[in-house]
Design a protein around this motif. Structure first.
Motif, PDB file in Angstrom:
ATOM      1  N   THR A 134      10.394   9.760  -8.223  1.00 47.33           N
ATOM      2  CA  THR A 134       9.137   9.058  -7.591  1.00 47.33           C
ATOM      3  C   THR A 134       9.408   7.719  -7.168  1.00 47.33           C
ATOM      4  O   THR A 134      10.493   7.157  -7.783  1.00 47.33           O
ATOM      5  CB  THR A 134       7.848   9.398  -8.495  1.00 47.33           C
ATOM      6  N   GLU A 135       8.261   7.176  -6.764  1.00 51.27           N
ATOM      7  CA  GLU A 135       8.360   5.724  -6.400  1.00 51.27           C
ATOM      8  C   GLU A 135       8.443   4.792  -7.655  1.00 51.27           C
ATOM      9  O   GLU A 135       8.006   5.460  -8.674  1.00 51.27           O
ATOM     10  CB  GLU A 135       7.006   5.336  -5.721  1.00 51.27           C
ATOM     11  N   LEU A 136       9.046   3.866  -7.715  1.00 49.62           N
ATOM     12  CA  LEU A 136       9.049   3.103  -8.566  1.00 49.62           C
ATOM     13  C   LEU A 136       8.594   1.507  -8.335  1.00 49.62           C
ATOM     14  O   LEU A 136       8.686   1.171  -7.110  1.00 49.62           O
ATOM     15  CB  LEU A 136      10.698   2.513  -9.305  1.00 49.62           C
ATOM     16  N   HIS A 137       7.780   0.723  -9.215  1.00 47.69           N
ATOM     17  CA  HIS A 137       7.464  -0.563  -9.054  1.00 47.69           C
ATOM     18  C   HIS A 137       7.572  -1.096 -10.189  1.00 47.69           C
ATOM     19  O   HIS A 137       6.783  -1.040 -10.973  1.00 47.69           O
ATOM     20  CB  HIS A 137       6.068  -0.509  -8.560  1.00 47.69           C
ATOM     21  N   LEU A 138       8.851  -2.077 -10.462  1.00 48.65           N
ATOM     22  CA  LEU A 138       9.230  -2.645 -11.398  1.00 48.65           C
ATOM     23  C   LEU A 138       9.138  -4.240 -11.618  1.00 48.65           C
ATOM     24  O   LEU A 138       9.547  -4.946 -10.623  1.00 48.65           O
ATOM     25  CB  LEU A 138      10.668  -2.255 -11.879  1.00 48.65           C
ATOM     26  N   PHE A 150      10.987   0.883  -5.408  1.00 52.11           N
ATOM     27  CA  PHE A 150      11.673   1.863  -4.862  1.00 52.11           C
ATOM     28  C   PHE A 150      10.878   2.832  -4.298  1.00 52.11           C
ATOM     29  O   PHE A 150       9.891   3.282  -4.948  1.00 52.11           O
ATOM     30  CB  PHE A 150      12.398   2.589  -5.779  1.00 52.11           C
ATOM     31  N   LEU A 151      11.022   3.252  -2.891  1.00 51.11           N
ATOM     32  CA  LEU A 151      10.308   4.219  -2.079  1.00 51.11           C
ATOM     33  C   LEU A 151      11.008   5.326  -1.804  1.00 51.11           C
ATOM     34  O   LEU A 151      12.083   5.100  -0.968  1.00 51.11           O
ATOM     35  CB  LEU A 151       9.346   3.478  -0.793  1.00 51.11           C
ATOM     36  N   PRO A 152      10.513   6.641  -2.155  1.00 49.81           N
ATOM     37  CA  PRO A 152      11.645   7.712  -1.705  1.00 49.81           C
ATOM     38  C   PRO A 152      11.302   8.017  -0.234  1.00 49.81           C
ATOM     39  O   PRO A 152      10.572   7.391   0.587  1.00 49.81           O
ATOM     40  CB  PRO A 152      10.820   8.912  -2.491  1.00 49.81           C
ATOM     41  N   SER A 175       0.679  -1.324  -0.244  1.00 50.93           N
ATOM     42  CA  SER A 175      -0.006  -0.051  -0.132  1.00 50.93           C
ATOM     43  C   SER A 175       0.713   1.259   0.086  1.00 50.93           C
ATOM     44  O   SER A 175       1.828   1.373   0.708  1.00 50.93           O
ATOM     45  CB  SER A 175      -0.719  -0.170   1.331  1.00 50.93           C
ATOM     46  N   VAL A 176       0.712   1.889  -0.868  1.00 51.67           N
ATOM     47  CA  VAL A 176       1.521   3.387  -1.086  1.00 51.67           C
ATOM     48  C   VAL A 176       0.518   4.596  -1.313  1.00 51.67           C
ATOM     49  O   VAL A 176      -0.334   4.430  -2.234  1.00 51.67           O
ATOM     50  CB  VAL A 176       2.609   3.467  -2.141  1.00 51.67           C
ATOM     51  N   GLY A 177       0.307   5.421  -0.305  1.00 54.42           N
ATOM     52  CA  GLY A 177      -0.367   6.480  -0.254  1.00 54.42           C
ATOM     53  C   GLY A 177      -1.713   6.072  -0.490  1.00 54.42           C
ATOM     54  O   GLY A 177      -2.571   6.681  -1.336  1.00 54.42           O
ATOM     55  N   GLY A 178      -2.234   4.915   0.096  1.00 54.69           N
ATOM     56  CA  GLY A 178      -3.516   4.564   0.100  1.00 54.69           C
ATOM     57  C   GLY A 178      -3.986   3.401  -0.968  1.00 54.69           C
ATOM     58  O   GLY A 178      -4.918   3.182  -1.110  1.00 54.69           O
TER      59      GLY A 178
END
Length: 174
Positions: free
Chosen positions: A100-104, A67-69, A52-55
Motif C-alpha cells: 500500500t501507499e507509505l508516507h514516512l 511511496f505510491l503504488p 492528495s491521495v484518493g481525495g
C-alpha cells in the motif's frame, strides 16, 4: 513522465528525477490528479507542500518519503523551494514493493542519511554504463524498498521460494 494517460503497453525503466525538474515541467499540483503506470517514490529532502491521495489531503515536510503504488490517483504540490528526488520504478518488475501507499516522516540524522545514501547510489547507478547496470539497479532498488518497508514497521515477508534460496545461500557447502 510515466502518466497513466499514455499508452499502457509501454514499459519504462527505473528513473531517478530531481523534484526541481518535475516542478519545472509543470502539470503537478493538487488540481492535477494523476496516476502513474508504475510505482513512484518521492523523497522530500527539504521544503514542504501538500499531497492528495484518493481525495485525502495531507501535508509533507523535509525528510518525508512518500511511496505510491501503480495506478493510485494522487496530486502533489512541489514548490520551487522543494528539494528532493522522485524514483519512478519499472512497471513490470519483481521488486518487493510495499503493498500500500507509505508516507514516512524520517526522524533522526542516521535514518535521513541512510535514505539520502540509498537514493544517491540508485541515481549514480542509473547513470552508469556498466555491463551489470540493470542487475545493480534491480538490487539497489530492492534494498531501498526493503529498507522503506522496515522503516514503516511492516517488513516485507518474502515468498517461500525466496526464503529457500536465502537458506541455501546461508548454509555452507560441505
Amino acid at each position: 513522465m510515466f502518466d497513466a494517460q499514455y499508452s499502457e503497453n509501454v514499459s519504462h525503466p527505473l528513473r531517478v528525477v530531481p523534484l526541481s525538474q518535475l516542478a519545472r515541467a509543470g502539470g503537478l499540483g493538487l488540481g492535477a490528479e494523476r496516476s502513474y503506470m508504475a510505482p513512484v517514490l518521492f523523497w522530500i529532502a527539504h521544503g514542504q507542500g501538500r499531497l492528495s491521495v484518493g481525495g485525502a489531503l495531507r501535508g509533507y515536510t523535509g525528510h518525508n518519503a512518500i511511496f505510491l503504488p501503480a495506478n493510485l490517483s494522487h496530486g502533489i504540490e512541489i514548490s520551487p523551494r522543494c528539494q528532493g528526488t522522485a524514483v519512478f520504478f519499472a512497471e513490470k518488475s519483481m521488486l518487493p514493493f510495499p503493498p500500500t501507499e507509505l508516507h514516512l516522516r524520517m526522524q533522526g540524522v542516521q535514518v535521513q542519511s541512510e535514505m539520502n545514501q540509498l537514493i544517491e547510489e540508485l541515481r549514480l547507478e542509473s547513470l552508469s554504463d556498466s555491463p551489470d547496470r540493470d542487475l545493480m539497479l534491480f538490487h539497489r532498488a530492492a534494498l531501498m524498498l526493503l529498507w522503506l518497508n522496515r522503516q514503516s514497521g511492516k517488513p516485507h515477508v518474502p515468498s517461500v521460494q525466496v526464503s529457500d534460496m536465502l537458506r541455501a545461500i546461508a548454509q555452507p557447502k560441505r
